[in-house]
Design an enzyme around this catalytic site. Sequence first.
Site, PDB file in Angstrom:
ATOM      1  CB  CYS A 290     -78.772  30.779 -35.644  1.00  0.00           C
ATOM      2  SG  CYS A 290     -80.054  30.632 -36.895  1.00  0.00           S
TER       3      CYS A 290
ATOM      4  CG  HIS B 194     -83.158  30.367 -33.620  1.00  0.00           C
ATOM      5  ND1 HIS B 194     -82.096  31.153 -34.005  1.00  0.00           N
ATOM      6  CD2 HIS B 194     -82.915  30.012 -32.332  1.00  0.00           C
ATOM      7  CE1 HIS B 194     -81.252  31.264 -33.011  1.00  0.00           C
ATOM      8  NE2 HIS B 194     -81.722  30.583 -31.982  1.00  0.00           N
TER       9      HIS B 194
ATOM     10  CG  ASP C 288     -80.652  30.044 -28.675  1.00  0.00           C
ATOM     11  OD1 ASP C 288     -80.403  30.630 -29.734  1.00  0.00           O
ATOM     12  OD2 ASP C 288     -81.805  29.768 -28.309  1.00  0.00           O
TER      13      ASP C 288
END
Length: 1227
Positions: free
Chosen positions: A211, A453, A470
């Site tokens: 991520c 995250h 995202d």
Amino acid sequence: MSDEQPESTVLGNLLVEPVELDKTFDEVLPLLPEEETELEGTFTWQIDDWFSLKDGKYSSPRFKIGKFEWDVLLFPNGNRNKGIAIYLEPHFLDTEQGNQPDNNDWHCCAQFAIVLSRPEEDSDVNIINRSHHRFNATETDWGFANFTDQNHLKYPTKTRNSPLLKDGQLNITVYVRILKDPTGVLWHNFVNYDSKKITGYVGFKNQGATCYLNSLLQSYFFTKYFRKLVYEIPTDNESPNNSVPLALQKAFYQLQVSNDPLDTLELTRSFGWDSGDAFTQHDVQELNRILMDRLENKMKNTPVEGELNEIFVGKMKSFIKCIDVDYESSRVEDFWDLQLNVKNMKNLAESFDSYTELELMNGENQYAAQDYGLQDAEKGVIFEYLPPVLHLQLKRFEYDFNYDQLIKINDRYEFPESIDLSKFLDKDSKQKEPVTYNLHGVLVHAGDISTGHYYTMIKPGTDDKWFRFDDERVWRVTKSQVFEENFGLNRLPEEQIRTMTRERYQAYLLDRHTSAYMLVYIRSDMEEKLLQPVTKEDVPQHVIDQVEAELAEREKKEKEIQEAHLYVTLIIYNLKNFINYHGLDPIPNELLKFSYQDLTTNKEQPISLKIERTTKINTLCKQIKDALNIPENQNIRYWKMGTRQNNTIRLCDLLKMEEGDMSLEKVLENEGDESYSTIDMYIEEPYLDLQFLNLLKTKNIVTFEDITDDLVDDVRTNISSYISKLDEEPSFVHHIEKRSQHLVFVKRFEAEKQLLKGFGYVAVDETDAISKLAHIILQLINRDPTDIDRLSLFEEINISNINQLSLQSQFYNVELGLGDIITFEMKNNKDIHKYPTEAPFYGTLLEYYNFLEHRVNLRFSKVSNSDDDYTVNEEEGQEEILGYDKLVPSTTSTKFDIWIHSNIKYSELAKIVSKKTGIEPEYLKIFAVYSNGRFPLNSRSTLSDYLMKEYNCNSIPPFQYEELSIPLKDFEHLRPIKFYWLKDSYIHYQSHEFEVAGNCSVEEFLDKIQQKIGFTDEEKSKILLWTNYDFEFQGVLSRDTLFKQISKQFLIFGRILPDELDLFNKFDNYENGGVESNQHLRDVEESSSSISDQPSVSPTPDSLRYMNNPENDGHLVVVSQYFKDMDNKHGISFLFNLIPNEKFPDTRDRLHKKFGLGQKEFSRIKLGVLFTTAQGKSFKSLQNYSEEELGGIVLFDVMSNLDTIFMDHPDRLRSHNSYDRPMVIKN
């Protein structure tokens, strides 16, 4: 949401005016914070007779609010529960037609309250329930599955004196507030969410823990001028698997045109990453810098060379400026990003103030100015140039020395939408353009130091629209979500936290642990240029072609998958494939690919036919015969092939293809194979049976030496003619169904050719003796019947099970039947070692099968210019080296691959590599290269020692080789030494690895490393070498010490220390001059006994601790480092000289200079001493003394030789633990 029920009955009427509850609309339905109202409405549904409700579901008449008609769904007896269930349902209206449209693409975000009240007493007797929901075509209603118990309608309760029903009547009032949805995703559950359709953008799939990579890539993608520069890097002839620029170009182009989220597999593969890297969460700043470095290197000597610097690189000046004299020392440096403090800062402006804050150098910290001596001065940083794109790294992650670990700073820290940095520019800066910056990117981390995250907020243009990227999803966000929600949150008092509900506490933790860690600002004067649209014309044509070809291939495969149920793919093998196949099984087996991978000629490859399942059998048979050039009038058999339990492929079933009008689908259904999408099929042509071919040969109808493709074609073409010449027509011509179904494959092994290949097939009777087949084989290979004693037959059961067959046995005795394989060899009287072939040579069939089972493919490359002292580099040519009489031939190849037995001995492997490289085998050094290092092969090893225990084709590492100047066996007796060179401090070092002979002395070692490290002869005479073990000082190495006398577990350090070395030599000379001899300050024992690998950490004899040299020049003490607990040692232990009459503050200053820390950091170190007294050891902390008291301490008078000064402070060398994977982009 209500369960699916039959259509509801519309009941009753709506009151003209909704009932009054003596409350305002906002009191009944408080507005949610930060939400904006679009419309509000209220209606009341009156039920006249509750007791008459017999159906399960009722609905109210509809009431129009905005673009929707609203009704209430009532389940009076509950919706699968005992309570009353009530739901609210909107119906979207076509605003022009006034009716419900067919379009399902609608939604409505609404707050609502449903009130049950007693008619005429509504304000006193009521129940209110509130909720909110995003209504859409798939979630058309929302409400309360258990609004209230049925008894509450009929009977009073503790809080209500009257029941809700009045003579069976009940009022149901609905309050609806429709909210604006500026982002389009308010309360969205993201089920079936289409980012491209909603926002015009797509995201990246997360490979596991990528991520952070996805966030950075999106940020760069929307720096559109940067994207154009990447497109301009020449990549025409490169592969995306090992070219970062090409992989990045393709990723960027796909982001432009794709409708679906992308994966980053190709990009990370170009980095040289494996799955372990994909599941390791690295630091974004580290990735950012490494990626920019790689791209900058790739741009060299191209039209865009230096362009990255123009966008991202600024200049800052570090300076020290004297206050009282005209003198300034300065250094201008480039920066790609700025790291700004967050701790104890309120906002970005304060961080810049802190970054450029002036430090006053006065008092004891005066600056030594050239030609002016010690002067008061100001030290600081100022910016010379601020780049168009400013990357600001917020130091959310800091090392906490008190806890000895990284922590995340979650405190509130604000950043503005725009910032003017003019005041931080040098007044003499040549930068004339304004330095006002607008925020365009916020990279966010949600979580703590060990878990979390990453995602990013981006403003793609200048139109003030922000989006959240995202991973796979992209959606619009509000400014509050960009700014306020990413400032972080100050810790609340414990008293306040304790009063929180569980849900509120979870929300508090999420708010506190979610914060920006990287900001991307674009200079206002460059926004238009940097954010101008990127079109297809900006993309290299070869990138477009590659992406479109891959997309077309993907669509093709998707279509094939969708249509797979309509087709069957037949993979068709025949005799030609078998006689050209050189591996295990009758056809190539993917599981055994290593056994034949380099032995293929492509003639063993089958044909593939994609057949509709509805195809008639007679049509299919004609297609197969046409494809193989088989005469249409010849009878053949169709065998299905399958995988046995031992993972081998063999014939398994005869497909019944006699009924020509039957469909293929029906045949497969009869066989139980209707679910198969692919079937391997073997075509048996009876006229190519070994027994029949032998008949043609013995009758002199056909003459051949070997069974070849030409022979197969000839027999196929002329079979009718050949049959006519026989005395009797073979049965298969008209009665193929009577033919034996025990079809056996036969292979041949020829040792002289090192070749295993298909020979043919034969249909046998169970009762036949194997000798019958043996005689046929002898005739076919032109051997006399008397040679049968030299013929050996084996059954190939599987790769590791090859059984010899007795010629006297019958087929059924040895369980040989359908699809089994027999391999034969002829023992040759000729010396097999005389055959001209590369070693190793496999003289028998069993040896060769063993080779096939264990063969591996090794890929070799030459080590490029090693800096090892014993390696011959290309420029050295054929010179004579160290007295070894060796001619070094010229290298014939630098890259090659070989197939070899995994259990081959190193000596044999070296001979094979020698033939490929022209390097004599004794002087070859070979390495197995794994991700965690290169491992040299030992001269006494076998290859399998360096392969993974359960190796396969994909786990074989690459290998490298280099040429040594001495034989490998001599080289292996060298000792590896890791040497730490300390230049001007004890906290920074250079690590070097050397290999030395055991009888090499320290003096010779210093000569050896002098050129590599770069010290002069004069400096060499001042170098002190010493050893540590487990962070403890062990001793000094004298010049005549041999390395075989030094424990292999000791670490060796060296530094130019003239004072300590001189003092040590005086001790040494004095001791050797007649005083009682003790081996002090050395970690070696000069005895004839061998030195153990176990370190000796016993203390130096106490007698030396009280010994002063005659000149009384000083003492040598040990400095040792630890943190909090003396057992928690770290760093380097070293010697330090104490000077007679020197006050402690001066001793401390000398130690500070030699240690190497800055003044502020060193002042935090807690000092203590461990010294020897008549009563034993005594420890004294020096922390509780005033400076005046410390001025009265002379350590020379307190401490003896080898006493210890302790430094209590955190280990500053520990930047990450030993289990972290370092980030590397390899290509």
